[in-house]
Design a protein around this motif. Structure first.
Motif, short mmCIF file in Angstrom:
data_model
loop_
_atom_site.label_atom_id
_atom_site.label_comp_id
_atom_site.label_asym_id
_atom_site.label_seq_id
_atom_site.Cartn_x
_atom_site.Cartn_y
_atom_site.Cartn_z
N ASN A 38 -5.72 32.43 14.94
CA ASN A 38 -4.77 31.83 15.89
C ASN A 38 -4.09 32.82 16.80
O ASN A 38 -3.76 33.82 16.69
CB ASN A 38 -3.57 31.45 14.78
N CYS A 56 -0.79 34.11 17.50
CA CYS A 56 0.06 34.89 16.43
C CYS A 56 -1.07 35.94 15.95
O CYS A 56 -2.12 36.16 16.68
CB CYS A 56 0.34 33.92 15.37
N ASP A 116 -2.38 35.93 13.29
CA ASP A 116 -3.43 35.30 12.17
C ASP A 116 -4.76 35.23 12.17
O ASP A 116 -5.51 34.93 12.88
CB ASP A 116 -2.92 33.76 11.94
N CYS A 170 0.66 36.30 9.31
CA CYS A 170 1.93 36.38 9.29
C CYS A 170 2.49 35.64 7.89
O CYS A 170 1.56 35.08 7.18
CB CYS A 170 2.67 35.71 10.40
N CYS A 198 1.50 31.82 7.78
CA CYS A 198 0.04 31.50 7.47
C CYS A 198 -0.44 32.10 6.37
O CYS A 198 -1.26 31.30 5.56
CB CYS A 198 -0.62 32.25 8.60
N ARG A 209 5.28 28.07 15.31
CA ARG A 209 4.70 28.46 14.21
C ARG A 209 3.90 27.24 13.73
O ARG A 209 3.05 27.43 12.32
CB ARG A 209 5.85 28.58 13.09
N CYS A 256 0.49 28.42 12.85
CA CYS A 256 0.26 29.30 11.47
C CYS A 256 0.12 28.40 10.04
O CYS A 256 -0.59 28.89 9.41
CB CYS A 256 1.69 30.15 11.44
ZN ZN Z 1 1.18 33.09 12.26
#
Ligand code: ZN
Length: 147
Positions: free
Chosen positions: A35, A38, A40, A63, A66, A121, A124
């Motif tokens: 991602n 982020c 992730d 994160c 996730c 988010r 995520c």
């Molecule tokens: Zn994330």
């Protein structure tokens, strides 16, 4: 579900993720998903046998949303048939996109039912499910080759 219960489920899966850690086994389908909005990056490995998800494992850097979403997904899909997993996947995506969905089949994944309030988010929470979608596709292609 009450907010404090949701929070404690997310925290539990973040702090003690289920089936974290990859193994050396060629019978698993391996997919990477990341991602860009982020940190992730999730490596997912799924073992599908006779149309059933026998095992799912993951690793990576991600994160709290996730990581917990991946752990919850792994927990939810294990032992399910491909068709059942696809249905959960569709309903989960619908929930994130604020479309109609079936609460009953989402099990613990329902904890993200208000994540749409934090648009940044959404990805995520969705990332592991996209990975699962990829794994299912790879499995279908593999089966087609064998016929
Ligand atoms: Zn994330």
């Amino acid at each position: 579900m009450e907010d404090n219960i949701k929070r404690s489920i997310i925290l539990d899966h973040y702090q003690a993720p289920r089936n974290r850690g990859l193994i050396e086994d060629d019978s698993y389908i391996k997919v990477d998903t990341n991602n860009e909005s982020c940190i992730d990056e999730i490596y997912l490995m799924v073992k599908i046998e006779d149309g059933i998800i026998k095992d799912a494992r993951f690793d990576g850097e991600a994160c709290a949303i996730c990581t917990s979403s991946t752990s919850i997904m792994v927990d939810t899909i294990m032992g399910k048939t491909i068709e059942e997993a696809k249905e959960i996947l569709t309903n989960f995506s619908n929930m994130i996109d604020e479309k109609k969905y079936d609460k009953e089949i989402l099990e613990e994944a329902i904890v993200y039912d208000d994540i749409y309030k934090q648009p940044s988010r959404k990805k995520c929470a969705l990332l592991p499910w996209w990975g699962l979608e990829k794994a299912i596709k790879i499995n279908e292609e593999k089966n087609n080759e064998n016929h």
